[in-house]
Motif scaffolding. Sequence first.
Motif, PDB file in Angstrom:
ATOM      1  N   LEU A   3      10.611 -16.294   3.063  1.00 50.37           N
ATOM      2  CA  LEU A   3      11.212 -15.065   2.561  1.00 50.37           C
ATOM      3  C   LEU A   3      10.117 -14.067   2.248  1.00 50.37           C
ATOM      4  CD1 LEU A   3      13.738 -13.556   1.536  1.00 50.37           C
ATOM      5  CD2 LEU A   3      13.259 -14.536  -0.698  1.00 50.37           C
ATOM      6  N   GLN A   4      10.220 -12.884   2.818  1.00 47.38           N
ATOM      7  CA  GLN A   4       9.241 -11.834   2.572  1.00 47.38           C
ATOM      8  C   GLN A   4       9.954 -10.635   1.961  1.00 47.38           C
ATOM      9  OE1 GLN A   4       7.502 -10.960   6.337  1.00 47.38           O
ATOM     10  NE2 GLN A   4       6.321 -12.851   6.409  1.00 47.38           N
ATOM     11  N   VAL A   5       9.413 -10.129   0.866  1.00 44.26           N
ATOM     12  CA  VAL A   5       9.955  -8.945   0.216  1.00 44.26           C
ATOM     13  C   VAL A   5       9.166  -7.746   0.718  1.00 44.26           C
ATOM     14  CG1 VAL A   5      10.374  -7.795  -1.975  1.00 44.26           C
ATOM     15  CG2 VAL A   5      10.628 -10.272  -1.800  1.00 44.26           C
ATOM     16  N   ILE A   6       9.874  -6.778   1.264  1.00 45.95           N
ATOM     17  CA  ILE A   6       9.248  -5.576   1.801  1.00 45.95           C
ATOM     18  C   ILE A   6       9.450  -4.454   0.779  1.00 45.95           C
ATOM     19  CG2 ILE A   6       9.210  -3.944   3.702  1.00 45.95           C
ATOM     20  CD1 ILE A   6       8.636  -6.630   4.763  1.00 45.95           C
ATOM     21  N   ALA A   7       8.366  -3.925   0.256  1.00 43.74           N
ATOM     22  CA  ALA A   7       8.441  -2.840  -0.718  1.00 43.74           C
ATOM     23  C   ALA A   7       8.466  -1.490  -0.003  1.00 43.74           C
ATOM     24  CB  ALA A   7       7.247  -2.899  -1.655  1.00 43.74           C
ATOM     25  N   LYS A   8       9.086  -0.519  -0.643  1.00 45.87           N
ATOM     26  CA  LYS A   8       9.107   0.823  -0.079  1.00 45.87           C
ATOM     27  C   LYS A   8       7.718   1.445  -0.195  1.00 45.87           C
ATOM     28  CE  LYS A   8      12.444   3.507  -1.350  1.00 45.87           C
ATOM     29  NZ  LYS A   8      13.481   4.228  -2.099  1.00 45.87           N
ATOM     30  N   PRO A   9       7.318   2.183   0.821  1.00 43.59           N
ATOM     31  CA  PRO A   9       6.020   2.861   0.736  1.00 43.59           C
ATOM     32  C   PRO A   9       6.011   3.889  -0.407  1.00 43.59           C
ATOM     33  CG  PRO A   9       6.874   2.910   2.981  1.00 43.59           C
ATOM     34  CD  PRO A   9       7.951   2.379   2.112  1.00 43.59           C
ATOM     35  N   GLU A  10       4.839   4.054  -1.020  1.00 39.94           N
ATOM     36  CA  GLU A  10       4.737   5.017  -2.117  1.00 39.94           C
ATOM     37  C   GLU A  10       4.949   6.427  -1.588  1.00 39.94           C
ATOM     38  OE1 GLU A  10       1.371   4.644  -4.664  1.00 39.94           O
ATOM     39  OE2 GLU A  10       1.326   2.467  -4.432  1.00 39.94           O
ATOM     40  N   GLY A  11       5.661   7.215  -2.347  1.00 42.08           N
ATOM     41  CA  GLY A  11       5.900   8.598  -1.969  1.00 42.08           C
ATOM     42  C   GLY A  11       6.984   8.769  -0.915  1.00 42.08           C
ATOM     43  N   GLN A  12       7.748   7.726  -0.639  1.00 42.71           N
ATOM     44  CA  GLN A  12       8.786   7.804   0.379  1.00 42.71           C
ATOM     45  C   GLN A  12       9.964   8.627  -0.123  1.00 42.71           C
ATOM     46  OE1 GLN A  12      10.435   4.058   1.554  1.00 42.71           O
ATOM     47  NE2 GLN A  12      12.320   4.984   2.235  1.00 42.71           N
ATOM     48  N   THR A  13      10.420   9.522   0.711  1.00 44.20           N
ATOM     49  CA  THR A  13      11.637  10.269   0.413  1.00 44.20           C
ATOM     50  C   THR A  13      12.545  10.148   1.614  1.00 44.20           C
ATOM     51  OG1 THR A  13      10.689  12.311   1.274  1.00 44.20           O
ATOM     52  CG2 THR A  13      10.471  11.921  -1.096  1.00 44.20           C
ATOM     53  N   PHE A  15      15.449   8.275   4.178  1.00 43.16           N
ATOM     54  CA  PHE A  15      15.666   6.983   4.817  1.00 43.16           C
ATOM     55  C   PHE A  15      14.486   6.607   5.703  1.00 43.16           C
ATOM     56  CE2 PHE A  15      17.088   4.582   8.529  1.00 43.16           C
ATOM     57  CZ  PHE A  15      17.605   3.465   7.907  1.00 43.16           C
ATOM     58  N   VAL A  16      14.017   5.364   5.546  1.00 45.31           N
ATOM     59  CA  VAL A  16      12.988   4.813   6.417  1.00 45.31           C
ATOM     60  C   VAL A  16      13.455   3.427   6.835  1.00 45.31           C
ATOM     61  CG1 VAL A  16      10.608   4.020   6.586  1.00 45.31           C
ATOM     62  CG2 VAL A  16      11.137   6.092   5.317  1.00 45.31           C
ATOM     63  N   LEU A  17      13.449   3.154   8.122  1.00 46.75           N
ATOM     64  CA  LEU A  17      13.895   1.873   8.640  1.00 46.75           C
ATOM     65  C   LEU A  17      12.934   0.768   8.215  1.00 46.75           C
ATOM     66  CD1 LEU A  17      15.940   0.423  10.463  1.00 46.75           C
ATOM     67  CD2 LEU A  17      14.368   0.832  12.351  1.00 46.75           C
ATOM     68  N   LEU A  18      13.476  -0.303   7.630  1.00 48.77           N
ATOM     69  CA  LEU A  18      12.662  -1.438   7.223  1.00 48.77           C
ATOM     70  C   LEU A  18      12.496  -2.376   8.409  1.00 48.77           C
ATOM     71  CD1 LEU A  18      14.206  -2.183   3.730  1.00 48.77           C
ATOM     72  CD2 LEU A  18      12.092  -0.977   4.249  1.00 48.77           C
ATOM     73  N   PRO A  19      11.331  -2.990   8.561  1.00 50.51           N
ATOM     74  CA  PRO A  19      11.094  -3.848   9.724  1.00 50.51           C
ATOM     75  C   PRO A  19      11.963  -5.101   9.705  1.00 50.51           C
ATOM     76  CG  PRO A  19       9.264  -3.985   8.193  1.00 50.51           C
ATOM     77  CD  PRO A  19      10.185  -2.913   7.679  1.00 50.51           C
ATOM     78  N   ARG A  20      12.526  -5.445  10.850  1.00 48.19           N
ATOM     79  CA  ARG A  20      13.282  -6.672  11.095  1.00 48.19           C
ATOM     80  C   ARG A  20      14.556  -6.808  10.275  1.00 48.19           C
ATOM     81  NH1 ARG A  20      12.131  -9.757  15.286  1.00 48.19           N
ATOM     82  NH2 ARG A  20      12.814 -11.549  14.145  1.00 48.19           N
ATOM     83  N   ARG A  21      15.011  -5.779   9.596  1.00 44.91           N
ATOM     84  CA  ARG A  21      16.256  -5.875   8.838  1.00 44.91           C
ATOM     85  C   ARG A  21      17.454  -6.039   9.766  1.00 44.91           C
ATOM     86  NH1 ARG A  21      18.264  -4.263   3.535  1.00 44.91           N
ATOM     87  NH2 ARG A  21      20.500  -4.101   3.745  1.00 44.91           N
ATOM     88  N   TRP A  22      17.362  -5.489  10.965  1.00 39.81           N
ATOM     89  CA  TRP A  22      18.470  -5.564  11.915  1.00 39.81           C
ATOM     90  C   TRP A  22      18.807  -7.001  12.273  1.00 39.81           C
ATOM     91  CZ3 TRP A  22      17.717  -7.856  16.606  1.00 39.81           C
ATOM     92  CH2 TRP A  22      16.399  -8.030  17.004  1.00 39.81           C
ATOM     93  N   VAL A  23      17.845  -7.901  12.202  1.00 40.73           N
ATOM     94  CA  VAL A  23      18.103  -9.306  12.526  1.00 40.73           C
ATOM     95  C   VAL A  23      19.083  -9.897  11.508  1.00 40.73           C
ATOM     96  CG1 VAL A  23      17.059 -11.586  12.753  1.00 40.73           C
ATOM     97  CG2 VAL A  23      15.861  -9.581  13.617  1.00 40.73           C
ATOM     98  N   VAL A  24      18.868  -9.604  10.249  1.00 38.24           N
ATOM     99  CA  VAL A  24      19.747 -10.116   9.193  1.00 38.24           C
ATOM    100  C   VAL A  24      21.125  -9.492   9.311  1.00 38.24           C
ATOM    101  CG1 VAL A  24      20.083 -10.258   6.700  1.00 38.24           C
ATOM    102  CG2 VAL A  24      17.799 -10.527   7.669  1.00 38.24           C
ATOM    103  N   GLU A  25      21.183  -8.178   9.519  1.00 39.45           N
ATOM    104  CA  GLU A  25      22.467  -7.495   9.636  1.00 39.45           C
ATOM    105  C   GLU A  25      23.248  -8.014  10.836  1.00 39.45           C
ATOM    106  OE1 GLU A  25      23.742  -5.520   7.438  1.00 39.45           O
ATOM    107  OE2 GLU A  25      21.949  -5.460   6.194  1.00 39.45           O
ATOM    108  N   ARG A  26      22.574  -8.260  11.951  1.00 41.47           N
ATOM    109  CA  ARG A  26      23.226  -8.791  13.143  1.00 41.47           C
ATOM    110  C   ARG A  26      23.795 -10.173  12.863  1.00 41.47           C
ATOM    111  NH1 ARG A  26      19.235 -10.450  17.641  1.00 41.47           N
ATOM    112  NH2 ARG A  26      18.903 -12.002  16.039  1.00 41.47           N
ATOM    113  N   SER A  27      23.037 -11.006  12.158  1.00 41.10           N
ATOM    114  CA  SER A  27      23.500 -12.363  11.852  1.00 41.10           C
ATOM    115  C   SER A  27      24.732 -12.334  10.951  1.00 41.10           C
ATOM    116  CB  SER A  27      22.388 -13.160  11.176  1.00 41.10           C
ATOM    117  OG  SER A  27      21.269 -13.259  12.024  1.00 41.10           O
ATOM    118  N   PHE A  28      24.754 -11.441   9.969  1.00 39.74           N
ATOM    119  CA  PHE A  28      25.935 -11.318   9.114  1.00 39.74           C
ATOM    120  C   PHE A  28      27.133 -10.822   9.914  1.00 39.74           C
ATOM    121  CE2 PHE A  28      23.093 -10.796   5.201  1.00 39.74           C
ATOM    122  CZ  PHE A  28      23.246 -12.118   4.858  1.00 39.74           C
TER     123      PHE A  28
END
Length: 71
Positions: A3-13, A15-28
């Motif tokens: 399990l890897q926790v991906i933190a948001k980049p500092e200063g982000q405003t 929507f930014v796509l998080l890496p490999r999140r689509w794999v989890v969403e596809r599985s659900f």
Amino acid sequence: MDLQVIAKPEGQTGFVLLPRRWVVERSFGWAARFRRLARDYERLALTMHQFHFLAFATLLLAKGVFRATSP
């Protein structure tokens, strides 16, 4: 399972796509096709775990993930 926790980049405003999140969403999304997993009717947590295992094994077999390899 790792399990890897991906933190948001500092200063982000915005929507930014998080890496490999689509794999989890596809599985659900695939698991949502199995009506038995929609509600928790089971008395034991182990039974629900086994139904999830069965559902994902069925999905993997249907997608041909477990293909025989030639020697």
